[in-house]
Motif scaffolding. Structure first.
Motif, short mmCIF file in Angstrom:
data_model
loop_
_atom_site.label_atom_id
_atom_site.label_comp_id
_atom_site.label_asym_id
_atom_site.label_seq_id
_atom_site.Cartn_x
_atom_site.Cartn_y
_atom_site.Cartn_z
N SER A 81 0.89 -1.40 0.10
CA SER A 81 0.01 -0.02 0.05
C SER A 81 0.85 1.38 -0.03
O SER A 81 0.49 2.25 -0.38
CB SER A 81 -0.92 -0.07 0.93
N HIS A 82 2.16 1.36 0.44
CA HIS A 82 2.96 2.46 0.41
C HIS A 82 3.49 2.58 -0.97
O HIS A 82 3.72 3.92 -1.38
CB HIS A 82 3.99 2.11 1.21
N SER A 83 3.38 1.74 -1.87
CA SER A 83 3.61 1.78 -3.34
C SER A 83 2.39 2.64 -3.87
O SER A 83 2.75 3.65 -4.66
CB SER A 83 4.11 0.69 -3.77
N GLN A 84 1.20 2.15 -3.58
CA GLN A 84 0.19 2.81 -4.04
C GLN A 84 0.05 4.23 -3.52
O GLN A 84 -0.64 5.28 -4.28
CB GLN A 84 -1.20 1.97 -3.43
N ALA A 85 0.16 4.68 -2.56
CA ALA A 85 0.29 5.93 -1.82
C ALA A 85 1.21 6.99 -2.71
O ALA A 85 0.93 7.99 -2.65
CB ALA A 85 0.70 5.95 -0.44
N LYS A 113 -3.26 6.79 14.90
CA LYS A 113 -4.00 5.71 14.63
C LYS A 113 -5.41 5.63 15.39
O LYS A 113 -6.41 5.51 15.15
CB LYS A 113 -3.51 4.37 14.88
N LEU A 114 -5.14 6.56 16.74
CA LEU A 114 -6.29 6.72 17.48
C LEU A 114 -6.86 8.20 17.22
O LEU A 114 -7.64 8.78 18.14
CB LEU A 114 -5.65 6.85 18.96
N ASN A 115 -6.20 8.81 16.20
CA ASN A 115 -6.88 10.06 15.91
C ASN A 115 -6.25 11.10 17.19
O ASN A 115 -7.27 12.14 17.38
CB ASN A 115 -8.45 10.34 15.42
N LYS A 141 7.25 15.64 10.81
CA LYS A 141 5.91 15.84 11.27
C LYS A 141 4.78 15.39 10.15
O LYS A 141 5.19 15.16 9.10
CB LYS A 141 5.68 17.56 11.17
N ARG A 142 3.80 15.24 10.65
CA ARG A 142 2.48 14.80 9.64
C ARG A 142 1.98 16.16 8.93
O ARG A 142 1.30 16.00 8.03
CB ARG A 142 1.30 14.62 10.59
N THR A 143 2.48 17.20 9.20
CA THR A 143 1.94 18.41 8.26
C THR A 143 3.14 19.21 8.01
O THR A 143 4.20 19.34 8.42
CB THR A 143 0.99 19.41 9.20
N LEU A 144 3.03 19.91 6.86
CA LEU A 144 4.00 20.96 6.54
C LEU A 144 3.03 22.39 6.15
O LEU A 144 2.36 22.55 5.19
CB LEU A 144 4.30 20.56 5.06
N LEU A 174 0.78 15.96 5.39
CA LEU A 174 1.60 15.05 4.79
C LEU A 174 1.10 13.47 4.78
O LEU A 174 1.84 12.56 4.27
CB LEU A 174 3.01 15.12 5.18
N TYR A 175 0.28 13.02 5.64
CA TYR A 175 -0.16 12.05 6.06
C TYR A 175 -1.80 11.56 5.91
O TYR A 175 -2.33 12.69 6.56
CB TYR A 175 0.39 11.31 7.36
N ASN A 176 -2.17 10.65 5.50
CA ASN A 176 -3.53 10.26 5.41
C ASN A 176 -4.13 9.68 6.79
O ASN A 176 -5.00 9.73 7.17
CB ASN A 176 -4.00 9.26 4.17
N ASP A 177 -2.94 8.89 7.30
CA ASP A 177 -3.39 8.14 8.65
C ASP A 177 -2.11 8.07 9.45
O ASP A 177 -1.24 9.09 9.23
CB ASP A 177 -4.07 6.76 8.33
N HIS A 178 -1.67 6.76 10.01
CA HIS A 178 -0.74 6.69 10.81
C HIS A 178 0.52 6.45 10.11
O HIS A 178 1.83 6.52 10.57
CB HIS A 178 -0.81 5.96 11.95
N ASN A 179 0.26 6.05 8.80
CA ASN A 179 1.67 5.43 7.96
C ASN A 179 1.61 5.73 6.62
O ASN A 179 2.56 5.59 5.78
CB ASN A 179 1.95 3.90 8.28
N HIS A 180 0.58 6.15 6.08
CA HIS A 180 0.34 6.36 4.47
C HIS A 180 0.55 7.93 4.36
O HIS A 180 -0.22 8.68 4.65
CB HIS A 180 -0.96 5.80 3.77
N ILE A 181 1.42 8.29 3.23
CA ILE A 181 1.70 9.67 2.86
C ILE A 181 0.11 10.11 2.05
O ILE A 181 -0.39 9.31 1.38
CB ILE A 181 2.88 9.98 2.12
N THR A 182 -0.02 11.47 2.05
CA THR A 182 -0.89 12.05 1.19
C THR A 182 -0.57 12.15 -0.30
O THR A 182 0.74 12.09 -0.60
CB THR A 182 -1.37 13.21 1.85
N ASN A 183 -1.22 12.45 -1.22
CA ASN A 183 -1.22 12.60 -2.44
C ASN A 183 -0.19 13.93 -2.69
O ASN A 183 0.43 14.14 -3.48
CB ASN A 183 -2.50 12.89 -3.37
#
Length: 401
Positions: A147-151, A291-293, A358-361, A366-375
């Motif tokens: 799934s990291h390749s899909q991301a 993962k727990l929001n 960080k999860r944001t810039l 930068l992340y959809n969830d706890h481990n997948h990067i955003t588009n």
């Protein structure tokens, strides 16, 4: 049952902390005593009617009336009860919704992630749905993994366009490429072995059909596959296969990693005969609290400031000698140094700003969830740096025209 209401509200407001537990226990006890003394006991001992059937009838009428009142209040109260500001949940600039991985203009099917087949792997079907042809170039970029390749799909499209390359993508959830067998108890052996067979067949197709100038990009969630237990998927839920094909348990994933590295080395050696390059991306940061929001940027409501945490790590948390990814990165670096056509892209440094991860810039996730990067992270953060990596290592020649 008062504990449930108190704990649920606490988790969405102040959270549950060592310093809040005494107060929360007192609140649970207070509500329990009050409801017992002034509601439960009086109502239980009260004589409602001379006959049981009348008591039952009155109770039924009371329940029906309560239900009708709630239904009647739904419309007039809709939109008037404060549930928080929806614009402060999973925010991005202009309040854009987080999108699943996609392609901007390439006509590649979404089924290229987790594709299933009726009668075993069908390479013709995969080429029809997962391949974008560039008429001006015979070079192909293959993006393969889990799934990291899909991301990274949007970033892959960016690279293919910039280099005028053909693009092939194919990903399977929780699957290793090059393929080796394993499974987790959930979703079970048949699920993982089916994906293994697909990747094994694809591996053979790539070895036989790839040509001079092609590049294979392998993106995997390495901490999941090979890391020590951190925050999910404990080792006792995994099953492996020994040299005789027997299902076995193990106390760590080290041997599993060694087996995959052997497979990778054989795959790379075969591709070297056709001057095909292979690029592996190092693991990117993961954020267990997300993962727990619980990360602040996931929900910026005023009432949960004490519950939310700042999801930020120093880069050394991952790549120092005692870091989470040190062993994985060292083994990947070792095998890269032994193969001229194998390269290691530092995705961790690409997505972390200087020494901080960080999860944001600014105002972008930068992340959809706890481990997948955003588009956004795929296309705007990692892909441009990977393009420079390709040029710096003379893997491709970029036509700036």
């Amino acid at each position: 049952l008062w504990h449930w209401g108190v704990l649920s509200i606490s988790r969405w407001t102040i959270g549950v902390h060592w310093w809040s537990i005494p107060f929360q226990l007192m609140l649970i006890l207070f509500f329990s005593v009050i409801s017992y003394e002034f509601i439960e006991t009086p109502l239980r001992s009260k004589k409602w009617s001379d006959f049981n059937w009348k008591t039952f009838f009155k109770g039924t009428i009371a329940l029906l009336f309560s239900g009708l009142v709630l239904i009647g209040l739904e419309k007039p109260l809709k939109g008037k009860l404060y549930l928080g500001d929806p614009n402060k949940v999973y925010f991005e600039k202009n309040h854009e919704k987080i999108k699943v991985p996609y392609f901007d203009s390439f006509k590649i099917n979404q089924s290229c992630y987790g594709m299933d087949f009726d009668r075993g792997y069908d390479h013709k079907k995969v080429l029809d749905e997962c391949f974008e042809q560039n008429e001006n170039n015979q070079q192909t970029f293959f993006f393969i993994g889990d799934s990291h390749s899909q991301a990274f799909w949007l970033g892959a499209e960016f690279l293919a366009k910039k280099t005028k390359s053909n693009l092939f993508v194919f990903s399977n959830p929780g699957s290793l490429f090059p393929a080796i067998k394993y499974f987790r108890l959930e979703p079970g052996e048949s699920f993982y072995l089916k994906k293994y067979q697909y990747f094994k067949a694809l591996e053979n197709e790539i070895i036989s059909q790839s040509k001079n100038g092609d590049v294979i990009f392998i993106n995997l969630r390495f901490p999941y596959h090979f890391g020590e237990y951190w925050y999910e998927f404990p080792i006792n839920t995994w099953r492996f296969f020994d040299e005789r094909g027997k299902v076995v348990t193990r106390k760590s994933k080290i041997l599993h990693f060694e087996e995959w590295l052997i497979r990778l080395n054989l795959f790379v050696e075969k591709l070297s005969k056709n001057n095909v390059k292979v690029i592996i991306s190092t693991p990117t940061p993961e954020y267990p609290a997300a993962k727990l929001n619980k990360c602040k940027e996931q929900n910026l409501q005023w009432f949960n400031n004490l519950y939310a945490v700042g999801c930020t790590y120093n880069k050394t948390f991952f790549n120092s000698k005692s870091g989470k990814y040190y062993f994985i990165n060292r083994k990947l670096s070792d095998i890269t140094s032994k193969n001229d056509n194998l390269f290691l892209f530092d995705a961790l440094s690409a997505i972390c700003q200087k020494s901080s991860c960080k999860r944001t810039l600014e105002d972008k996730l930068l992340y959809n969830d706890h481990n997948h990067i955003t588009n956004f992270a795929s296309r705007n953060i990692i892909a441009p740096k990977m393009l420079k990596f390709l040029e710096d290592n003379q893997i491709i020649n970029i036509d700036n025209d």
